[in-house]
Design a protein around this motif. Structure first.
Motif, PDB file in Angstrom:
ATOM      1  N   ARG A   1     -15.107  -3.618  -6.722  1.00 20.83           N
ATOM      2  CA  ARG A   1     -14.305  -3.014  -5.652  1.00 20.83           C
ATOM      3  C   ARG A   1     -14.621  -1.527  -5.522  1.00 20.83           C
ATOM      4  O   ARG A   1     -14.853  -1.022  -4.427  1.00 20.83           O
ATOM      5  CB  ARG A   1     -12.810  -3.198  -5.899  1.00 20.83           C
ATOM      6  N   ALA A   2     -14.658  -0.805  -6.636  1.00 19.21           N
ATOM      7  CA  ALA A   2     -14.942   0.630  -6.605  1.00 19.21           C
ATOM      8  C   ALA A   2     -16.343   0.892  -6.041  1.00 19.21           C
ATOM      9  O   ALA A   2     -16.536   1.820  -5.247  1.00 19.21           O
ATOM     10  CB  ALA A   2     -14.803   1.223  -8.010  1.00 19.21           C
TER      11      ALA A   2
ATOM     12  N   ASP B   1     -16.162   0.218  -2.329  1.00 15.38           N
ATOM     13  CA  ASP B   1     -15.325   1.233  -1.687  1.00 15.38           C
ATOM     14  C   ASP B   1     -16.094   2.542  -1.514  1.00 15.38           C
ATOM     15  O   ASP B   1     -15.979   3.203  -0.481  1.00 15.38           O
ATOM     16  CB  ASP B   1     -14.056   1.461  -2.504  1.00 15.38           C
TER      17      ASP B   1
ATOM     18  N   GLN C   1      -9.186  -1.565   6.168  1.00 17.79           N
ATOM     19  CA  GLN C   1     -10.401  -2.026   6.830  1.00 17.79           C
ATOM     20  C   GLN C   1     -10.098  -2.856   8.076  1.00 17.79           C
ATOM     21  O   GLN C   1     -10.669  -3.926   8.295  1.00 17.79           O
ATOM     22  CB  GLN C   1     -11.272  -2.825   5.857  1.00 17.79           C
TER      23      GLN C   1
ATOM     24  N   GLN D   1      -7.871   2.533   7.969  1.00 20.38           N
ATOM     25  CA  GLN D   1      -9.120   2.696   7.227  1.00 20.38           C
ATOM     26  C   GLN D   1      -9.008   2.083   5.832  1.00 20.38           C
ATOM     27  O   GLN D   1      -9.928   1.412   5.369  1.00 20.38           O
ATOM     28  CB  GLN D   1      -9.495   4.175   7.127  1.00 20.38           C
ATOM     29  N   ALA D   2      -7.882   2.306   5.172  1.00 20.26           N
ATOM     30  CA  ALA D   2      -7.687   1.760   3.828  1.00 20.26           C
ATOM     31  C   ALA D   2      -7.687   0.235   3.843  1.00 20.26           C
ATOM     32  O   ALA D   2      -8.187  -0.408   2.916  1.00 20.26           O
ATOM     33  CB  ALA D   2      -6.371   2.284   3.229  1.00 20.26           C
TER      34      ALA D   2
ATOM     35  N   HIS E   1       0.834  -1.203   0.000  1.00 21.93           N
ATOM     36  CA  HIS E   1       0.000   0.000   0.000  1.00 21.93           C
ATOM     37  C   HIS E   1       0.871   1.256   0.000  1.00 21.93           C
ATOM     38  O   HIS E   1       0.654   2.164  -0.803  1.00 21.93           O
ATOM     39  CB  HIS E   1      -0.933  -0.016   1.218  1.00 21.93           C
TER      40      HIS E   1
ATOM     41  N   ARG F   1     -18.424   2.276   1.663  1.00 25.71           N
ATOM     42  CA  ARG F   1     -17.971   1.895   3.002  1.00 25.71           C
ATOM     43  C   ARG F   1     -18.024   3.083   3.933  1.00 25.71           C
ATOM     44  O   ARG F   1     -18.012   4.214   3.516  1.00 25.71           O
ATOM     45  CB  ARG F   1     -16.593   1.262   2.965  1.00 25.71           C
TER      46      ARG F   1
END
Length: 143
Positions: free
Chosen positions: A135-136, A139, A58, A55-56, A40, A142
């Motif tokens: 995923r988008a 995301d 989760q 947060q990224a 990341h 969330r």
């Protein structure tokens, strides 16, 4: 509805199986969580706060703090106080962390090559845009 459940069920099983396979292939002492943080930071840039990384990923801030302490102990990340607010920490990947990320990628390469030989890689490649869209979508919803 059944198709959506089946879709996410398969993704969940794949995530479990692939996570364990990847972790087993990594250099000794590296966990998938640690690799995920290095990956990341390598992709997204320097200076993230532990909270933002959590947060990224989760996960809880406490879980991320533990992962970051392990990475810092291995000198794979550098954690420094924020210049404008010393109470806030900033995390950066170290040169050793970049090297470890590359070592992890190299360690899992044989598994990826085997998968590409055994499965139709063109079919897998066609699914990537669909998975990226899912995923988008998730995301954006969330939190």
């Amino acid at each position: 509805m059944e198709a959506a459940f089946g879709f996410f069920n398969e993704i969940g099983i794949i995530a479990q199986l692939s996570g364990m396979a990847l972790e087993n292939a990594m250099p000794e002492g590296m966990t998938l969580a640690q690799f995920s943080v290095l990956n990341h930071l390598s992709r997204m840039g320097e200076g993230w706060t532990p909270q933002r990384i959590a947060q990224a990923m989760q996960v809880t801030k406490g879980a991320m703090t533990g992962t970051l302490k392990h990475l810092e102990g291995k000198e794979l990340v550098v954690i420094v106080p924020d210049e404008s607010d010393g109470r806030v920490k900033r995390v950066s990947i170290s040169p050793e962390g970049r090297a470890m990320r590359e070592a992890c990628i190299a360690a899992v390469a044989p598994l990826m090559q085997e998968m590409m030989q055994d499965l139709d890689i063109k079919n897998i490649a066609r699914t990537v845009p669909v998975l990226a869209a899912v995923r988008a979508w998730l995301d954006a919803r969330r939190n």
